[in-house]
Every structure is written in C-alpha cells, then in structure tokens.
Design a protein around this motif. Structure first.
Motif, mmCIF file in Angstrom:
data_model
loop_
_atom_site.group_PDB
_atom_site.id
_atom_site.type_symbol
_atom_site.label_atom_id
_atom_site.label_comp_id
_atom_site.label_asym_id
_atom_site.label_seq_id
_atom_site.Cartn_x
_atom_site.Cartn_y
_atom_site.Cartn_z
ATOM 1 N N GLY A 127 0.774 -1.233 0.000
ATOM 2 C CA GLY A 127 0.000 0.000 0.000
ATOM 3 C C GLY A 127 0.805 1.282 0.000
ATOM 4 O O GLY A 127 0.261 2.364 0.281
ATOM 5 N N PHE A 128 2.095 1.216 -0.341
ATOM 6 C CA PHE A 128 2.905 2.440 -0.405
ATOM 7 C C PHE A 128 2.494 3.288 -1.607
ATOM 8 O O PHE A 128 2.363 2.781 -2.721
ATOM 9 C CB PHE A 128 4.391 2.096 -0.523
ATOM 10 C CG PHE A 128 5.032 1.631 0.747
ATOM 11 C CD1 PHE A 128 5.556 2.537 1.657
ATOM 12 C CD2 PHE A 128 5.114 0.276 1.043
ATOM 13 C CE1 PHE A 128 6.147 2.109 2.830
ATOM 14 C CE2 PHE A 128 5.713 -0.174 2.211
ATOM 15 C CZ PHE A 128 6.232 0.746 3.117
ATOM 16 N N SER A 129 2.316 4.579 -1.371
ATOM 17 C CA SER A 129 2.074 5.520 -2.474
ATOM 18 C C SER A 129 3.378 6.136 -2.970
ATOM 19 O O SER A 129 3.484 6.517 -4.141
ATOM 20 C CB SER A 129 1.133 6.642 -2.011
ATOM 21 O OG SER A 129 -0.106 6.127 -1.600
ATOM 22 N N HIS A 130 4.376 6.225 -2.088
ATOM 23 C CA HIS A 130 5.659 6.851 -2.419
ATOM 24 C C HIS A 130 6.729 5.762 -2.484
ATOM 25 O O HIS A 130 7.052 5.142 -1.470
ATOM 26 C CB HIS A 130 6.027 7.899 -1.369
ATOM 27 C CG HIS A 130 4.963 8.913 -1.118
ATOM 28 N ND1 HIS A 130 4.776 10.011 -1.932
ATOM 29 C CD2 HIS A 130 4.010 8.989 -0.153
ATOM 30 C CE1 HIS A 130 3.762 10.732 -1.472
ATOM 31 N NE2 HIS A 130 3.276 10.128 -0.397
ATOM 32 N N LYS A 131 7.272 5.554 -3.678
ATOM 33 C CA LYS A 131 8.264 4.495 -3.882
ATOM 34 C C LYS A 131 9.530 5.097 -4.485
ATOM 35 O O LYS A 131 9.493 5.625 -5.588
ATOM 36 C CB LYS A 131 7.688 3.403 -4.798
ATOM 37 C CG LYS A 131 6.593 2.571 -4.122
ATOM 38 C CD LYS A 131 5.635 1.956 -5.107
ATOM 39 C CE LYS A 131 4.696 3.018 -5.685
ATOM 40 N NZ LYS A 131 3.531 2.443 -6.386
ATOM 41 N N ASN A 132 10.602 5.070 -3.717
ATOM 42 C CA ASN A 132 11.877 5.653 -4.157
ATOM 43 C C ASN A 132 11.684 7.052 -4.746
ATOM 44 O O ASN A 132 12.113 7.325 -5.876
ATOM 45 C CB ASN A 132 12.560 4.743 -5.185
ATOM 46 C CG ASN A 132 12.870 3.372 -4.638
ATOM 47 O OD1 ASN A 132 13.258 3.222 -3.478
ATOM 48 N ND2 ASN A 132 12.709 2.341 -5.464
ATOM 49 N N PRO A 133 11.049 7.963 -4.012
ATOM 50 C CA PRO A 133 10.816 9.306 -4.570
ATOM 51 C C PRO A 133 12.123 9.979 -4.955
ATOM 52 O O PRO A 133 13.106 9.921 -4.215
ATOM 53 C CB PRO A 133 10.135 10.058 -3.427
ATOM 54 C CG PRO A 133 9.959 9.111 -2.300
ATOM 55 C CD PRO A 133 10.611 7.841 -2.622
ATOM 56 N N ASN A 134 12.130 10.605 -6.117
ATOM 57 C CA ASN A 134 13.365 11.189 -6.649
ATOM 58 C C ASN A 134 14.005 12.174 -5.681
ATOM 59 O O ASN A 134 15.221 12.163 -5.478
ATOM 60 C CB ASN A 134 13.086 11.888 -7.985
ATOM 61 C CG ASN A 134 12.901 10.906 -9.124
ATOM 62 O OD1 ASN A 134 13.393 9.779 -9.065
ATOM 63 N ND2 ASN A 134 12.187 11.318 -10.149
ATOM 64 N N ALA A 135 13.218 13.041 -5.087
ATOM 65 C CA ALA A 135 13.778 14.053 -4.197
ATOM 66 C C ALA A 135 14.448 13.421 -2.989
ATOM 67 O O ALA A 135 15.513 13.875 -2.549
ATOM 68 C CB ALA A 135 12.679 15.019 -3.744
ATOM 69 N N VAL A 136 13.843 12.374 -2.462
ATOM 70 C CA VAL A 136 14.425 11.670 -1.311
ATOM 71 C C VAL A 136 15.704 10.958 -1.713
ATOM 72 O O VAL A 136 16.740 11.051 -1.024
ATOM 73 C CB VAL A 136 13.404 10.674 -0.723
ATOM 74 C CG1 VAL A 136 14.057 9.822 0.363
ATOM 75 C CG2 VAL A 136 12.194 11.413 -0.168
ATOM 76 N N MET A 137 15.664 10.252 -2.836
ATOM 77 C CA MET A 137 16.840 9.488 -3.282
ATOM 78 C C MET A 137 18.006 10.422 -3.588
ATOM 79 O O MET A 137 19.156 10.150 -3.195
ATOM 80 C CB MET A 137 16.489 8.650 -4.506
ATOM 81 C CG MET A 137 15.358 7.660 -4.284
ATOM 82 S SD MET A 137 15.698 6.438 -3.009
ATOM 83 C CE MET A 137 16.688 5.267 -3.930
#
Length: 438
Positions: free
Chosen positions: A138-148
C-alpha cells in the motif's frame, strides 16, 4: 567497531532523514533489505546483495526480507527476518553493541511484515528495489526522486563510523594483495592467485564487493578481466590485480601491477606510481575531480615520451587522442557502500547532474572535492589492440613508436589504484597506510 562513532552515525542519518522528510511532507522511510532472486528455470537463488540504503544504517548485509522503519526522530526500528527453517542456516538476531542504537523486532514470516509497519503507510516512502512488494503493502511513495537524490548526495560525505569501516576494509584487502603478490612470484596461475587472495582474507568470492580482476601477461590489457585461467602461462611477465574487501558493507577497491623481472616494464610501473603520487598531492578541498583527470593525461603524456612510447609534445599527444588510447578510462570514482558509489555526478542535493565531458565519457566523477569524501585514484597505461588499431588509422600514428608498443604488448598494461579520504591537509591514503606500497 567504535560504538560512539556508530551512535553518532545513526544521529547523523536521523538528522538527514528528518530534514528530507520535512521537506517532502512524509512521515518516514521504510527501507527494505531486499529479497532473494531465483535463477531462471531453477530452484536456486542468486547470491543475495543487500540494498545499500539498508546497510547504511545497520551492518546487516546477509539477511534478506528484513526492514528498517525510520522517522528521523526516534530510534530506527530494525525488523529482522528470522524464520523457522530446517533447510537453510537462519541468521541469529543481532545482539552486538551497535544494537543499542536501534530497536529490533523479529519477523518470522515474510508475509507478516504488514502487521509491523505503520498504519498510515501511504504517508511513508518505500526505499528498495521490489516495487511489487511496495504496491502490495500500500505504499504511495516508492523511491521518490527528491528523497533518493538527497540521500545519495549526502552519502558522499562519510561519517567517522563510515571512515572506520573503509579503513578496515583497506586493511583486510591489503592482506589479500600481499598473498596474491607472493603467489604470482611463485609462478601461480590466475586461479591459484585468486585462491591465495581469498584464503588470506578468509572469505569466499561471494563476500567480495566485486569480481576480482586477476590478470597475467596480455590479460592485463583487459580492463574488466574475470576469466581466470587455471593453468599458469609458460612465462609469467606481468600481473595486474584489482581486488577489494568489505567491512560492514563498506568496500575497498585496490589495484596493483607487477613485473616479474626488473626490466623496461618494471621501470614503466615505477613511472606510473610516481604519476599517481603527483595526482594525489594535488587533491584537496575545492579541487574539481575533472581537473585531476585532465592533469593525469598531461602527466601520462610525459611518461609516454620519457619511455619512448610516443613522440611529440604534451599538448599534441593529448589533442590527437594518443593519451586516451593508452588511458581510456576515468581517474577514479566515489567509494563507500558501493564500489562505484552514488553521487559522483551530483552538483547538489536536488540531484543536478554534471556530466563527464564528451572527450572523457568514462569518467565516473565530476564532483568538487569536499572534506571526508572517499575516492579511488587509479591512473592506467594499457596496450589494447583494438584501441591501438584505431589510433593507427589517424594522423596520430606518426606520434607513436610502434616498435616500443610491440615490445610492451605482451605485458598488457598497468593500473595503480589507492583509496583516499579528503582531509584538511590533503589526502589520507588508506591503502598505503595499510601497508601496500609496491
């Protein structure tokens, strides 16, 4: 492990997490160690390689199906997979001193992980490679670019704990290099030298951070040679070893080249060793790695002239592509949790990309040097048939002493690689300070 350094390392990572979570409006990070990958049409798995973001937090590199839950404020939670299994060895739940800096929960069934994750999982970011698992959870955020981008950029500056691990990895790798050198001068085959290296470390091939390059004679001209001949050549002329080790998931990456006899090739190795020393003497905070790479080509041009491999002046040999024929790769790369560590092209934490110039497409770092960055420095000089044949079709062919090239071809080539930390005084050479000089 220095427990105080590890505690401060966790504090530093928590601070980074808190910063990026606030910027992106996220509740936290859930980092997946990874899952075993089954070989195609088989019932066996490939060797497991852990997610580097996972081992950045905890020195757990061989336990798939584990998780980290991080909110940047509280202690990280390690969900450690410990199944009931009579087919395989089950890793014990860690109790080492470093575990005082984290909380541990035990997971006995892979599909029970949802019970241990936060309820508002749609507000948390999944960090890992198994997107199908993230979707199912149920994750909506997967390896978000800004975080990575943020995590990668800041990972290039090492904490004292990370520097401890990298120094220890160099010390371990140096033991293997000494054993491999002895095996070469004893007349060993590539395979025998590889076994001597692994035995000295007390590790297997799967424990290595990358596939060791163990090359004799002409094979030294193959940049990523991994074929390992079982029989020794009739006459051993040269030996190139590019081999590392890892401690707590942090890698060493070291290369040396040896000549069996004290001859012209031996002298060429000594010249390359001096060249590398000049490059490292120029490394300091604020210097662009690209400029060091370009400096290497100027120094190499002089080596080619001094050893009668090429004729002309330095600028001509560079402009005509002669130096790039003999030195076709980049000067080095970032080093850390990965051998070719991330963020080598990042200008800032937003991920602004600074590409290598078109003239040097294989350069792996365009960063400006900062305190506590860790990099490799690996100038090379090779006699590669395909590149030499291409050079021979250009106007540059008149600047090459082809007879001297033919004399050096049986030796393959030279690479000398050390691992250095950018310090206020210049560089700390972890490799040479661990006892590897030749």
């Amino acid at each position: 492990m220095n427990s105080e350094h590890y505690q401060n390392h966790i504090k530093a990572l928590n601070h980074r997490a808190q910063d990026i979570l606030a910027k992106e409006g996220l509740q936290g990070l859930v980092i997946h160690s990874g899952q075993p990958r089954r070989q195609f049409l088989d019932d066996m798995d490939y060797p497991f390689k852990v997610n580097p973001h996972f081992k950045a937090w905890v020195p757990v590199i061989n336990n798939p199906n584990s998780w980290l839950i991080i909110n940047g404020v509280d202690k990280p939670v390690l969900v450690f997979y410990c199944p009931v299994d009579f087919w395989h060895k089950v890793n014990e739940v860690p109790t080492d001193e470093w575990t005082q800096s984290i909380d541990i929960k035990v997971l006995t069934k892979v599909d029970a992980i949802a019970e241990l994750l936060p309820n508002n999982i749609q507000d948390w970011a999944y960090i890992g490679e198994h997107i199908d698992v993230a979707d199912a959870l149920g994750f909506s955020h997967k390896n978000p670019n800004a975080v990575m981008n943020y995590l990668h950029y800041h990972r290039s500056v090492k904490t004292p704990y990370e520097l401890d691990c990298l120094r220890a990895a160099n010390q371990l790798a140096v033991q293997g290099h000494h054993a491999a050198k002895s095996a070469f001068f004893d007349g060993g085959s590539e395979y025998a030298i590889q076994q001597a290296y692994l035995q000295a470390l007390g590790q297997s091939e799967n424990d290595m951070p990358y596939g060791n390059i163990i090359a004799l004679n002409r094979n030294c001209a193959i940049l990523h040679y991994t074929d390992l001949a079982y029989r020794a050549p009739n006459k051993s002329l040269s030996f190139l070893i590019d081999a590392g080790a890892q401690i707590n998931g942090y890698a060493a990456d070291i290369t040396r080249t040896y000549s069996f006899d004290h001859n012209d090739f031996f002298n060429l190795i000594q010249a390359m060793d001096k060249l590398q020393a000049k490059v490292m003497a120029a490394m300091k905070v604020g210097v662009r790695y690209l400029d060091l790479h370009l400096m290497t080509h100027r120094l190499l041009a002089q080596v080619l002239i001094d050893h009668h491999i090429a004729m002309g002046d330095i600028d001509t040999l560079i402009d005509l592509g002669v130096t790039r024929t003999f030195f076709p790769h980049g000067l080095g790369h970032m080093l850390g949790l990965q051998v070719h560590d991330v963020a080598g092209f990042m200008h800032d934490e937003r991920g602004t990309h600074v590409a290598a110039p078109a003239s040097d497409p294989f350069l792996r770092c365009t960063r400006t040097l900062e305190l506590n960055q860790v990099l490799t420095v690996e100038p090379g000089l090779y006699f590669i048939d395909s590149l030499l044949a291409q050079l021979a079709t250009t106007a540059a062919k008149h600047h090459v002493n082809w007879a001297q090239v033919a004399a050096f071809k049986p030796y393959g080539g030279i690479r000398i690689e050390d691992n250095v930390i950018i310090q206020p005084f210049g560089v700390e050479n972890m490799t040479r300070e661990s006892g590897l000089i030749d």
